[in-house]
Design an enzyme around this catalytic site. Structure first.
Site, PDB file in Angstrom:
ATOM      1  CG  ASP A  85      -2.149   0.866   0.966  1.00  0.00           C
ATOM      2  OD1 ASP A  85      -3.010   0.458   0.159  1.00  0.00           O
ATOM      3  OD2 ASP A  85      -2.241   1.969   1.542  1.00  0.00           O
ATOM      4  NE  ARG A 130       6.251  -0.269  -5.916  1.00  0.00           N
ATOM      5  CZ  ARG A 130       5.809   0.896  -6.401  1.00  0.00           C
ATOM      6  NH1 ARG A 130       6.524   1.571  -7.286  1.00  0.00           N
ATOM      7  NH2 ARG A 130       4.655   1.392  -6.008  1.00  0.00           N
TER       8      ARG A 130
HETATM    9  P1  IMP Z   1      -1.436   1.755  -4.016  1.00  0.00           P
HETATM   10  O1  IMP Z   1      -1.748   1.737  -2.547  1.00  0.00           O
HETATM   11  O2  IMP Z   1      -0.212   0.958  -4.340  1.00  0.00           O
HETATM   12  O3  IMP Z   1      -2.635   1.428  -4.866  1.00  0.00           O
HETATM   13  O4  IMP Z   1      -1.021   3.247  -4.392  1.00  0.00           O
HETATM   14  C1  IMP Z   1      -1.829   4.373  -4.064  1.00  0.00           C
HETATM   15  C2  IMP Z   1      -1.730   5.378  -5.195  1.00  0.00           C
HETATM   16  O5  IMP Z   1      -0.382   5.807  -5.341  1.00  0.00           O
HETATM   17  C3  IMP Z   1      -2.179   4.832  -6.562  1.00  0.00           C
HETATM   18  O6  IMP Z   1      -2.885   5.846  -7.231  1.00  0.00           O
HETATM   19  C4  IMP Z   1      -0.883   4.542  -7.269  1.00  0.00           C
HETATM   20  O7  IMP Z   1      -1.001   4.739  -8.665  1.00  0.00           O
HETATM   21  C5  IMP Z   1       0.048   5.574  -6.660  1.00  0.00           C
HETATM   22  N1  IMP Z   1       1.417   5.061  -6.621  1.00  0.00           N
HETATM   23  C6  IMP Z   1       1.888   3.976  -5.972  1.00  0.00           C
HETATM   24  N2  IMP Z   1       3.182   3.803  -6.181  1.00  0.00           N
HETATM   25  C7  IMP Z   1       3.558   4.789  -7.012  1.00  0.00           C
HETATM   26  C8  IMP Z   1       4.798   5.132  -7.615  1.00  0.00           C
HETATM   27  O8  IMP Z   1       5.836   4.468  -7.492  1.00  0.00           O
HETATM   28  N3  IMP Z   1       4.798   6.240  -8.369  1.00  0.00           N
HETATM   29  C9  IMP Z   1       3.697   7.009  -8.572  1.00  0.00           C
HETATM   30  N4  IMP Z   1       2.506   6.712  -8.063  1.00  0.00           N
HETATM   31  C10 IMP Z   1       2.446   5.603  -7.276  1.00  0.00           C
END
Ligand code: IMP
Length: 197
Positions: free
Chosen positions: A75, A180
């Site tokens: 997340d 990440r």
């Molecule tokens: P999630 O919890 O991984 O779904 O991420 C939450 C939000 O952050 C989503 O809209 C993803 O597209 C965005 N997001 C997650 N990781 C990245 C990244 O490495 N770069 C840009 N946006 C990210």
């Protein structure tokens, strides 16, 4: 030498590609797979760590732990200082609703553009334990969208020490410094050293 399997709870191929790039630093110690059949149950919480842990606890009820296999659910959140940490745990919702243009609008005329990208990994270990690993990347919000690479907020996030956005970087460059990368490197080191069994 043991090869460990990392099973990602995601349907996002960009994330898989990045995790593969990050873990390629460890030669062939890790094999990365995606299992889109595993569902991430999104609870409402103010902390992405609680969301990741809770979602992995749900998965641990239905998945049998396997030898040398780590199931990983991620997340993420973008925390903008001038907005009191918003969108943080609501980053996915805000991305879908306001979009990048909406976030840039909120930042119109705002001088302090500092922000932090955070990643929280909920991990199911081979012995059936649920653990949490985190990573973060400090940076700032760009004045406008720049770049074609990556995904999500990449076109508006400039990591500290750089003048280009994540979306203007090669995947290798982003994967040296991203939230990440920090989280998965910590996870890899904990697995290799035998701390996370
Ligand atoms: P999630 O919890 O991984 O779904 O991420 C939450 C939000 O952050 C989503 O809209 C993803 O597209 C965005 N997001 C997650 N990781 C990245 C990244 O490495 N770069 C840009 N946006 C990210």
């Amino acid at each position: 030498m043991t090869q460990f399997k990392i099973v990602l709870v995601t349907g996002n191929v960009n994330k898989k590609r990045e995790v593969e790039t990050i873990l390629s630093e460890y030669d062939s110690t890790f094999m990365v797979e995606m299992d889109p059949t595993l569902r991430k149950v999104e609870i409402q919480a103010d902390d992405i760590a609680d969301i990741a842990r809770q979602a992995m606890l749900e998965i641990s009820r239905i998945v049998k732990p396997r030898k040398d296999t780590y199931i990983v659910l991620e997340d993420d959140g973008l925390y903008i200082d001038a907005l009191g940490g918003f969108p943080g745990p609501y980053s996915e919702y805000v991305y879908r609703t306001l979009g990048l243009d909406g976030v840039l609008k909120l930042m119109n005329g705002v001088e302090n553009r500092s922000a932090t990208f955070r990643a929280a990994l909920g991990v199911l270990t081979p012995s059936g334990k649920v653990e949490l690993v985190q990573g973060s990347c400090r940076g700032r919000i760009a004045e406008s969208k720049r770049g074609k690479g990556g995904f999500g907020y990449d076109p508006i996030f400039i990591p500290s020490g750089y003048d280009i956005t994540f979306a203007e970087m090669s995947i290798e460059e982003k994967c040296k410094i991203s939230h990440r990368a920090k989280a998965f490197r910590t996870l890899a080191d904990l697995i290799i050293s035998g701390v996370l069994k």
